[in-house]
Design a protein around this motif. Structure first.
Motif, short mmCIF file in Angstrom:
data_model
loop_
_atom_site.label_atom_id
_atom_site.label_comp_id
_atom_site.label_asym_id
_atom_site.label_seq_id
_atom_site.Cartn_x
_atom_site.Cartn_y
_atom_site.Cartn_z
N GLN A 1 0.86 -1.18 0.00
CA GLN A 1 0.00 0.00 0.00
C GLN A 1 0.90 1.23 0.00
OE1 GLN A 1 -2.64 0.51 3.35
NE2 GLN A 1 -3.07 2.64 2.82
N LEU A 2 0.67 2.12 -0.96
CA LEU A 2 1.46 3.34 -1.09
C LEU A 2 0.57 4.55 -0.92
CD1 LEU A 2 3.39 2.26 -4.34
CD2 LEU A 2 4.21 2.07 -1.99
N THR A 3 0.98 5.48 -0.08
CA THR A 3 0.23 6.72 0.04
C THR A 3 0.43 7.56 -1.22
OG1 THR A 3 2.05 7.95 1.06
CG2 THR A 3 0.60 6.68 2.53
N ARG A 4 -0.28 8.68 -1.30
CA ARG A 4 -0.14 9.54 -2.47
C ARG A 4 1.31 10.01 -2.64
NH1 ARG A 4 -3.65 12.47 -5.68
NH2 ARG A 4 -2.76 14.31 -6.70
N GLN A 5 1.94 10.38 -1.52
CA GLN A 5 3.32 10.85 -1.60
C GLN A 5 4.29 9.73 -2.00
OE1 GLN A 5 3.36 12.93 2.38
NE2 GLN A 5 4.44 14.47 1.19
N GLY A 6 3.95 8.50 -1.66
CA GLY A 6 4.83 7.39 -1.99
C GLY A 6 4.44 6.63 -3.24
N SER A 7 3.42 7.10 -3.98
CA SER A 7 2.91 6.34 -5.11
C SER A 7 3.94 6.19 -6.24
CB SER A 7 1.63 6.98 -5.66
OG SER A 7 1.87 8.32 -6.04
N GLY A 8 4.93 7.09 -6.28
CA GLY A 8 5.96 6.97 -7.31
C GLY A 8 6.79 5.70 -7.18
N LEU A 9 6.78 5.06 -6.00
CA LEU A 9 7.53 3.82 -5.81
C LEU A 9 6.99 2.70 -6.71
CD1 LEU A 9 7.89 3.89 -1.93
CD2 LEU A 9 9.70 4.29 -3.61
N ALA A 10 5.71 2.79 -7.09
CA ALA A 10 5.14 1.76 -7.97
C ALA A 10 5.87 1.75 -9.30
CB ALA A 10 3.65 2.02 -8.18
N ASP A 11 6.22 2.93 -9.79
CA ASP A 11 6.96 3.01 -11.05
C ASP A 11 8.42 2.66 -10.85
OD1 ASP A 11 6.96 3.77 -13.92
OD2 ASP A 11 8.35 5.31 -13.23
N ASP A 12 8.99 3.10 -9.70
CA ASP A 12 10.40 2.81 -9.43
C ASP A 12 10.68 1.31 -9.43
OD1 ASP A 12 10.82 5.49 -9.20
OD2 ASP A 12 10.97 5.51 -7.02
N TYR A 13 9.74 0.55 -8.88
CA TYR A 13 9.95 -0.89 -8.73
C TYR A 13 9.13 -1.69 -9.73
CZ TYR A 13 12.38 0.58 -4.56
OH TYR A 13 13.25 1.20 -3.71
N PHE A 14 8.69 -1.02 -10.81
CA PHE A 14 8.09 -1.70 -11.96
C PHE A 14 6.90 -2.58 -11.53
CE2 PHE A 14 9.24 -3.93 -16.21
CZ PHE A 14 8.34 -3.10 -16.85
N ALA A 15 5.91 -1.95 -10.92
CA ALA A 15 4.74 -2.68 -10.42
C ALA A 15 4.05 -3.44 -11.55
CB ALA A 15 3.75 -1.71 -9.78
N GLU A 16 3.68 -4.70 -11.27
CA GLU A 16 3.02 -5.52 -12.28
C GLU A 16 1.57 -5.13 -12.46
OE1 GLU A 16 3.60 -9.63 -11.39
OE2 GLU A 16 5.59 -9.63 -12.30
N ARG A 17 0.92 -4.73 -11.37
CA ARG A 17 -0.46 -4.27 -11.45
C ARG A 17 -0.71 -3.33 -10.27
NH1 ARG A 17 -4.41 -9.24 -9.50
NH2 ARG A 17 -3.20 -9.87 -7.67
N THR A 18 -1.66 -2.44 -10.44
CA THR A 18 -1.95 -1.45 -9.41
C THR A 18 -3.46 -1.28 -9.26
OG1 THR A 18 -1.87 0.36 -11.01
CG2 THR A 18 0.19 -0.16 -9.85
#
Length: 663
Positions: free
Chosen positions: A590-607
């Motif tokens: 779970q990523l907050t709005r401020q931390g949502s960029g981590l999804a791209d940093d770690y190449f999220a498979e689905r969101t």
């Protein structure tokens, strides 16, 4: 904006472009707004004129003075064919290569999209040489935080913004209202510079200290100083003074931290070895300039580190750990993954469609006969979206509707040809965002060994400044980071090995394993994330491609062997610091709005999008020991939802760290 309105705007545009003396309001109403009332026509016409101005077309007002008192003045409207067009820009192969490298710098969605749009306009204005970006080097810029896109848009629209901010000098969190004049990078951080309305003075705000979302105010616009240059302003910022911290660590552990620290033996005098306490711990004297930056790193080490002094550094570490605990204890939000879309994307609007169609016509004029899927790929849309654009275009044109008054576009046998272009053969001039994206990217390349020595870098910059005009001057409101690594000698060793196809021997510090390993590598390419540089290489010890940070290398030298693997084994996409593998474990975060960029940093498979602007993301990890460190480092921005064993490990890591501070 509906499809009907998109078509109406295109018809209005073509009518105003193809009149020499201008059209009266009565003529426009009859030809473009035939079924509207007087009130509706006036409202729609004024709104449409503003939209055309936003798209780069200056709607001129021409006043006929009349022949006498019985012949009243008449207002006419037109758009000059040359005033809004991008000039022809002829670029050499070397200039195109440098430009492509600069355009690919941006990882942030808004600036990356602007850079791609600018390249398409240049391709339509002067044609593109068939060149490839040099694969051996790939610098990238990724502005920190989700506030960046909002601030860029507000800065160029000249709207004030509000946000909550944690002041570094006082440690007090306050609501700030700022007129954004410029965004730039300095000392490895992104800063907003602008007029603080409460203090009525120029102030600087580091994006990493924002503690809330950025809101844009709709209370009018402001005018920044005409000579404002963010690079020059940030150059005035003094570097923070050097301070020292005392931290307690296990004896012989945390090698990455020890590389830049001094050991303090029992009694307090500086030394180089020996545990200071009976429990087998060392006290390290650690130099630092920014407490928040160091606190982020120290928090990631969890219970392995305890800050003894100064107190403000210890407080920053505790704040992150407490925030991680609060998020872990909060209710799990309801979410569902979108099976049709693996990554979140900004919704496409009708404004996007109209801008795309204005670029599409001149692009097709200069690229006749392309396959329809190739055209769709160039514009980043699906084939269905492109065909919708083409269907709207062939229904629009000059109001009279005579032969030759409508766009004539054919895509038989899946190849697109434009027969009638209505003189829309040159793209609209650069927007401010497009000029900023390319010119800031070119500026960032200045310090790199390869492009910096190429005369093409200087010549293409001058050509773009001339083509961009006023928008190019406004590019001074954005300044990218210095992408030249501190380890320049290491970079040159790697570049030479890539060019000669040589193997290298590496001594490397791994923070996760907390050990120094020796490896033989075949270097494939250099890439960066802002000013942090990596080499992507085939590791003979691991038997696969791995990434190594230059600042974690203890030594690097040729071993006299020929490399067995080359750049042909690299993927087609951009290099990333973290590359997921099929055998990795899938973890749900779970990523907050401020931390949502981590999804791209770690190449999220689905969101899955959350109502508060955050995300739930599935990522792959190769070593589960890294997950608790991630949670602690980004305290309060990320937590583990599944598997439960990793969620529990992260909670225990944070709780054990807090226990060392007495709570």
């Amino acid at each position: 904006m509906s499809a009907t309105r998109t078509e109406r705007l295109l018809n209005l545009l073509m009518a105003l472009l193809n009149t020499r003396y201008g059209l009266r309001r009565s003529e426009l109403r009859e030809k473009i707004y035939p079924s509207s009332s007087d009130t509706a026509f006036g409202r729609m016409f004024e709104r449409d004129k503003n939209d055309l101005r936003d798209f780069g077309f200056d709607v001129e007002t021409v006043m006929d003075t009349g022949w006498g008192s019985d012949d009243p003045a008449t207002t006419r409207y037109r758009i000059g064919k040359e005033s809004n067009r991008l000039p022809d820009v002829q670029l050499s192969r070397g200039e195109w290569a440098v430009l492509l490298l600069a355009a690919q710098l941006w990882e942030q969605e808004a600036m990356g999209t602007a850079a791609a749009n600018a390249l398409r306009k240049l391709q339509a204005a002067g044609g593109a040489a068939e060149v490839d970006v040099p694969p051996a080097i790939q610098p990238r810029i990724k502005p920190a935080g989700q506030a960046f896109d909002v601030l860029v848009a507000a800065m160029h629209a000249r709207n004030a913004v509000t946000f909550r901010y944690l002041a570094g000098s006082t440690g007090v969190e306050e609501l700030r209202t700022v007129e954004p004049w410029g965004l730039g990078s300095r000392f490895g951080h992104w800063y907003l510079a602008g007029r603080d309305r409460q203090r009525d003075a120029l102030r600087y705000f580091r994006l990493s200290r924002f503690t809330s979302d950025v809101s844009v105010l709709a209370d009018g616009t402001f005018v920044p100083p005409s000579d404002f240059d963010i690079r020059a302003e940030l150059a005035k910022l003094p570097e923070l003074p050097l301070s020292h911290a005392l931290v307690e660590v296990p004896a012989g552990r945390l090698l990455q931290l020890r590389r830049r620290a001094e050991t303090v033996p029992q009694g307090g005098a500086e030394g180089t070895s020996g545990p200071t306490n009976d429990d087998g711990t060392d006290v390290l004297r650690l130099p630092f300039r920014d407490a928040e930056v160091l606190a982020e790193e120290l928090a990631s080490y969890g219970p392995q580190v305890r800050v003894l002094e100064p107190e403000d550094l210890a407080s920053s570490v505790r704040r992150r750990l407490h925030a991680a605990t609060r998020l872990a204890e909060s209710p799990v939000p309801a979410y569902s993954f979108d099976t049709k879309q693996s990554r979140p994307a900004r919704p496409r609007t009708s404004e996007d469609q109209l801008r795309r169609m204005l670029e599409l016509v001149p692009f097709l004029v200069h690229n006749q006969g392309l396959h329809i899927q190739e055209v769709a790929d160039k514009f980043g849309v699906t084939r269905n979206q492109l065909e919708e654009d083409l269907r709207i275009l062939i229904c629009t044109g000059l109001p009279e509707g005579y032969p030759g008054d409508l766009f004539d576009i054919q895509w038989e046998d899946d190849h697109v040809f434009i027969i009638e272009d209505l003189e829309l053969t040159r793209p609209v001039r650069f927007t401010v965002e497009e000029a900023c994206a390319l010119l800031t990217g070119l500026s960032a390349l200045n310090g790199l060994p390869e492009p910096a020595d190429d005369p093409a870098l200087e010549s293409v910059t001058l050509k773009l400044l001339a083509a961009a005009g006023e928008e190019g001057l406004r590019a001074a409101s954005l300044s990218g980071p210095d992408v030249v690594p501190a380890e320049r000698a290491t970079m040159e060793t790697i570049s030479s090995a890539i060019a000669s196809g040589s193997q290298l021997h590496l001594r490397y510090v791994s923070p996760l394993r907390d050990e120094v390993s020796e490896r033989n590598i075949d270097p494939l390419r250099l890439f960066s994330r802002d000013n942090v540089w990596y080499v992507e290489a085939w590791c003979h010890g691991a038997g696969g491609i791995r990434n190594f940070r230059l600042d974690r290398m203890e030594s690097l030298e040729p071993n006299g062997l020929v490399a067995e693997h080359g750049s042909s084994e690299l993927g087609t996409g951009p290099a990333r610091p973290f590359t997921p593998r099929d055998e990795d474990t899938v973890v749900t975060l779970q990523l907050t709005r401020q931390g949502s960029g981590l999804a791209d940093d770690y190449f999220a498979e689905r969101t899955a999008n959350l109502p508060d602007g955050g995300l739930v993301a599935d990522i792959r990890i190769g070593n589960a020991d890294w997950i608790p460190m991630l949670v602690a480092q980004h305290g309060g921005q990320v937590r583990v939802l599944a598997p439960e064993e990793h969620a529990k490990a992260a909670r225990n890591w944070v709780e054990s760290a807090l226990h060392r501070y007495g709570g």
